[in-house]
Every structure is written in structure tokens, then in C-alpha cells.
Design an enzyme around this catalytic site. Structure first.
Site, PDB file in Angstrom:
ATOM      1  N   HIS A 130     -57.638  -5.522 -31.042  1.00 29.58           N
ATOM      2  CA  HIS A 130     -56.870  -5.342 -32.270  1.00 29.58           C
ATOM      3  C   HIS A 130     -56.525  -6.716 -32.838  1.00 29.58           C
ATOM      4  CE1 HIS A 130     -55.732  -1.049 -30.917  1.00 29.58           C
ATOM      5  NE2 HIS A 130     -56.708  -1.020 -31.806  1.00 29.58           N
TER       6      HIS A 130
ATOM      7  N   HIS B 148     -53.185  -5.788 -25.101  1.00 30.41           N
ATOM      8  CA  HIS B 148     -52.720  -5.465 -26.448  1.00 30.41           C
ATOM      9  C   HIS B 148     -51.271  -5.935 -26.606  1.00 30.41           C
ATOM     10  CE1 HIS B 148     -55.726  -2.208 -27.694  1.00 30.41           C
ATOM     11  NE2 HIS B 148     -56.062  -2.395 -26.423  1.00 30.41           N
TER      12      HIS B 148
ATOM     13  N   GLU C 131     -49.732  -3.404 -22.797  1.00 35.11           N
ATOM     14  CA  GLU C 131     -49.115  -3.736 -24.090  1.00 35.11           C
ATOM     15  C   GLU C 131     -48.027  -4.755 -23.802  1.00 35.11           C
ATOM     16  OE1 GLU C 131     -49.742  -2.432 -27.143  1.00 35.11           O
ATOM     17  OE2 GLU C 131     -50.888  -0.617 -26.731  1.00 35.11           O
TER      18      GLU C 131
HETATM   19  O1  0X9 Z   1     -53.141   2.788 -29.971  1.00 29.04           O
HETATM   20  C1  0X9 Z   1     -53.756   1.940 -29.309  1.00 29.04           C
HETATM   21  O2  0X9 Z   1     -54.942   1.713 -29.460  1.00 29.04           O
HETATM   22  C2  0X9 Z   1     -52.993   1.141 -28.244  1.00 29.04           C
HETATM   23  N1  0X9 Z   1     -51.718   0.730 -28.784  1.00 29.04           N
HETATM   24  S1  0X9 Z   1     -51.676  -0.412 -29.979  1.00 29.04           S
HETATM   25  O3  0X9 Z   1     -50.303  -0.440 -30.493  1.00 29.04           O
HETATM   26  N2  0X9 Z   1     -51.957  -1.845 -29.367  1.00 29.04           N
HETATM   27  O4  0X9 Z   1     -52.646  -0.097 -30.975  1.00 29.04           O
HETATM   28  C3  0X9 Z   1     -52.790   1.998 -27.023  1.00 29.04           C
HETATM   29  C4  0X9 Z   1     -54.064   2.508 -26.391  1.00 29.04           C
HETATM   30  C5  0X9 Z   1     -53.841   3.310 -25.146  1.00 29.04           C
HETATM   31  N3  0X9 Z   1     -55.069   3.864 -24.624  1.00 29.04           N
HETATM   32  C6  0X9 Z   1     -55.639   4.973 -25.152  1.00 29.04           C
HETATM   33  N4  0X9 Z   1     -55.060   5.694 -26.046  1.00 29.04           N
HETATM   34  N5  0X9 Z   1     -56.832   5.321 -24.684  1.00 29.04           N
HETATM   35 ZN    ZN Z   2     -53.663  -2.815 -29.713  1.00 31.19          ZN
END
Ligand code: 0X9
Ligand code: ZN
Ligand code: ZN
Length: 418
Positions: free
Chosen positions: A178, A308, A383
Site C-alpha cells: 500500500h 502495513h 499493521e
Molecule cells: O485492508 C487491508 O488490506 C489491510 N489493512 S490496511 O489498512 N493496511 O489496508 C489488512 C489486510 C488483512 N489481511 C486480509 N484481509 N487478507
Molecule cells: Zn495496508
């Protein structure tokens, strides 16, 4: 003389032409019942509101950035549904400016050994230069390769750290999926440095496992957040798509594009959405390259760690379902040990659990695919800092403390494979 003035005006406007967020406000809101939750869910479908943290469940807060023209409407909505809310940032641009000023003001101490330091954030070129420099300085431990090119033709670097020998387990690490989560490449590059440059202090972390580290797996998006004509809050990659209703848009959310239970919830079919899952699983060249690089070492790899921000969570699969993996107890127990060490450093609290259960459903994530698709048993999404005080604009002075505490967690992770 006139020409000079014209030129400097042009230069100034070039500097000022990154997307501006004057009057944008960051709200923290908590849905308290089904009706208010549904109201927020409808907002998250529109492109007007930028959900810095995605909608969780009833009773949990979400950070939403609201453009100035929508602030009063948004506040009315909060009142209509009697939702608890507070303004975390009254003007996002001010926070962006402060972060940039701090960035510029930090003096470089002495003459650093490499093109990056960890008292500042660096762009993609500097990170690439650093990787090549540290590989050249430590050819006995570091091998750099490219896993392929991005849409905009950048090489995607892979750093292998190993002291040789056969039959070792491996850990795959990536960052920068990201674009706006700058602490992620800042941590992953630091990790490379810690393993290699500080090898003598703790040789066991390199002698007992091989590391395959990709510090920035969304180079085009990451560079766009640094470009003077870019957008500091960009999340996705940079490939144009069909958009919606005949209006083209840019970018796929790479963490919705991986091919394990792809498009089964928590992702968007709207090419203008920040969680657009792409036209198909692995439709993006960058996620294809990451997939192939991981598959090439999947036989050896026991662990996958993807970094992240923000929110301070140590997450296990699955992200596509609230059901838990068979070996969830092992995944959870190891995460608890890691977070205990992490918290012991500065008291920073992390929440542990499966990403669907502690965050929200989001299918197509790299963590789910690493475990379910590539068969890497220990797969985690970390995170990092903070909890939304600064969000993506985590001040540069927090890079080192963040990295030091997360490193304590990583050591526990690695030791579990020795
Ligand atoms: O939403 C996401 O992609 C991640 N959080 S963020 O705020 N950095 O965008 C969390 C991803 C967790 N893993 C999955 N959902 N597979
Ligand atoms: Zn992210
Ligand atoms: Zn499925």
C-alpha cells in the site's frame, strides 16, 4: 529577468502541485447499531469518502477522511444516526505539511554509509540504491535480483540474505504493497540493515534461516506518493482501469488482487474505489511478480510477513472468512509471544487475531494467498504504528522506535523456526 521570474513561478507551482487536502477532515466514528453501520457501509461504497481504516464491526471505530464540501453533510449524518464521532485532524493538509517540514528539517548526521537512513522517509530510487549498496558491501550475505518490472517499468527488487548451506527454512518478507503506508518500507529496509550490517550482534538470525525480502512491492504507487505531482495519500498501483460508468480510473488494490478466494467480500468491483480488486485474480503485473517470486521459494518458506500501517495489529489469516485456519492456535500463540516482546520495549499495544475477526472481511489479500495458495504455514500481516494520531503521516522521529519494537517481535518469529 522576466524569464527568471516566470521560471521560478513555474518551479514553485511544480512543487506545490501534489494533490492538496486543504480543509479535508479526518473523523473517527463508531457505529453503535445496525442502522448506523449500514449508513457508513453506504458511504464506503462512494469515492467521496476515504476510509483510512476500513469499516469494522458495530462498536469499533473507523477513521474516515471527508472532503470540505461534505463535512456538514457528514456531521448531519452522524447526528441523524446518533453516532459517536470526533475530529482527529481538522485539516489534513496541515498534517501533511508538518510531516514534510519535519522530513526536510532532519539533519543528516555525519556521512551516512548508505543512501537511506532511518530518521527520514525515502523514495523508491533511494531504496533501490540502498539495496544495491548493501549488497555490494556484503556479497557474502546479500544477493539482489529483480522479480520483474512494474506497469511503469520499474524493477521490483528482491533481497536474499543468507550465509549459505542447504536445507534451511526461509522467511519471506514484503513491504510497501500500500503506497501511502510509508513506515512499511522504512521498517523493511531497516530489517535488511539490521540482519546484515548488525550481523555480528546476533548471527543466529541469519545463520539459521534464509530471508527473502521485497521492501517495496508496489513501486509505482509508492513513488507516486513521493512525486511532486503525485498524491501522498495514494494506496493502489498505477495501472489505468475501466473505472465506472464510462469514467476511467487508476489503480488496483494489490491486497485485494491475490488469487485465494479472490472477490469473496470486502473488495470492490469499482475501478475508482480504493479497494478495487482488479479485473481478475492476479490481473496486475506486480502481484503476478510477487506470486511467482514466492512460489519459487515456497518449498523452503515456513513464514510470510507482510508489513502495513496503521492500527497496531498482528494479524493471522483468514481475511476472506471469519472461519479460522486449522492451525490457528499455533499462529495465535506465536503472535502472542512476539507481541509480548514488542510491547515490552515502549509499551506499544497490538491487537492479535485473524484479520476478519479483529478487522473486517477483505478477500484477495497476500497473506491469505501465501498460506492457502503457496502453502506457507505461518502467514501474518503486521499493521504497525500508530493508532491514527498521525496515521499514514507517522512522524519520521517515530521510525526508529517503531522499528526497534517490531524487531523484537520478528526475532521471536524467526526463533520459532530455528
Ligand atoms: O485492508 C487491508 O488490506 C489491510 N489493512 S490496511 O489498512 N493496511 O489496508 C489488512 C489486510 C488483512 N489481511 C486480509 N484481509 N487478507
Ligand atoms: Zn495496508
Ligand atoms: Zn472461495
Amino acid at each position: 529577468m522576466k524569464l527568471l521570474i516566470l521560471l521560478s513561478v513555474l518551479a514553485a507551482s511544480a512543487i506545490a502541485s501534489q494533490k492538496r487536502y486543504d480543509g479535508y477532515q479526518l473523523f473517527q466514528v463508531t457505529p453503535k447499531d445496525a442502522a448506523s453501520y449500514d449508513a457508513l457501509a453506504r458511504l464506503s461504497d462512494s469515492e467521496v469518502y476515504d476510509f483510512w481504516t476500513d469499516l469494522r464491526t458495530i462498536g469499533h471505530s473507523t477513521d474516515i477522511m471527508v472532503p470540505p464540501a461534505y463535512v456538514s453533510l457528514f456531521v448531519d449524518l452522524m447526528h441523524a444516526y446518533s453516532m459517536e464521532y470526533r475530529v482527529k485532524m481538522v485539516d489534513v493538509q496541515t498534517v501533511l505539511d508538518m510531516a514534510r517540514d519535519e522530513q526536510v528539517a532532519v539533519p543528516r548526521v555525519g556521512s551516512p554509509r548508505y543512501s537511506v537512513t532511518w530518521d527520514n522517509y525515502y523514495d523508491f530510487n533511494a531504496i533501490t540504491a540502498f539495496i544495491n549498496e548493501i549488497a555490494a558491501a556484503h556479497p557474502d550475505k546479500v544477493t539482489v535480483s529483480s522479480i520483474g518490472k512494474t506497469f511503469e517499468n520499474r524493477d521490483m527488487p528482491l533481497v536474499k540474505i543468507s550465509t549459505g548451506g542447504t536445507g534451511k527454512k526461509a522467511i519471506v518478507v514484503d513491504g510497501g504493497i500500500h503506497a501511502r503506508e510509508w513506515i512499511s518500507p522504512a521498517f523493511v529496509t531497516w530489517l535488511i540493515n539490521e540482519l546484515v550490517e548488525n550481523y555480528a550482534a546476533h548471527p543466529q538470525y541469519v545463520d539459521n534461516v534464509d530471508w527473502y525480502i521485497m521492501p517495496v512491492i508496489n513501486p509505482d504507487g509508492y513513488q507516486f506518493t513521493h512525486d511532486t505531482n503525485g498524491d501522498r495519500l495514494w494506496r493502489k498501483n498505477r495501472k489505468p482501469n475501466a473505472g465506472i460508468g464510462g469514467v476511467p480510473c487508476i489503480g488496483t488494490d494489490m491486497n485485494r488482487n491475490f488469487g485465494f478466494h479472490w472477490n469473496e467480500g470486502g473488495s470492490s468491483a469499482n475501478g475508482c474505489s480504493d479497494t478495487f480488486h482488479g479485473g481478475a485474480a492476479f490481473s496486475e503485473i506486480e502481484s503476478q511478480n510477487v506470486r511467482d517470486a514466492i512460489l519459487a521459494v515456497a518449498g523452503q518458506a515456513e513464514m510470510y510477513l507482510t508489513f502495513h500501517s496503521y492500527g497496531q495489529y498482528w494479524l493471522t489469516p483468514w481475511g476472506y472468512t471469519s472461519a479460522l485456519p486449522d492451525d490457528y492456535t499455533q499462529l495465535y500463540t506465536l503472535a502472542v509471544s512476539a507481541v509480548n516482546k514488542l510491547t515490552a520495549v515502549y509499551g506499544t499495544q497490538y491487537t492479535i487475531g485473524s484479520s476478519t475477526n479483529v478487522l473486517y472481511v477483505a478477500s484477495g489479500g497476500s497473506d491469505d494467498w501465501a498460506k492457502g495458495g503457496a502453502g506457507i504455514p505461518f502467514s501474518y500481516t503486521v499493521e504497525m504504528r500508530d493508532e491514527g494520531t498521525f496515521g499514514f503521516q507517522l512522524p519520521a522521529r517515530q521510525i526508529l522506535p517503531n522499528n526497534e519494537e517490531v524487531w523484537e517481535g520478528i526475532k521471536v518469529m524467526a526463533e520459532s523456526l530455528f
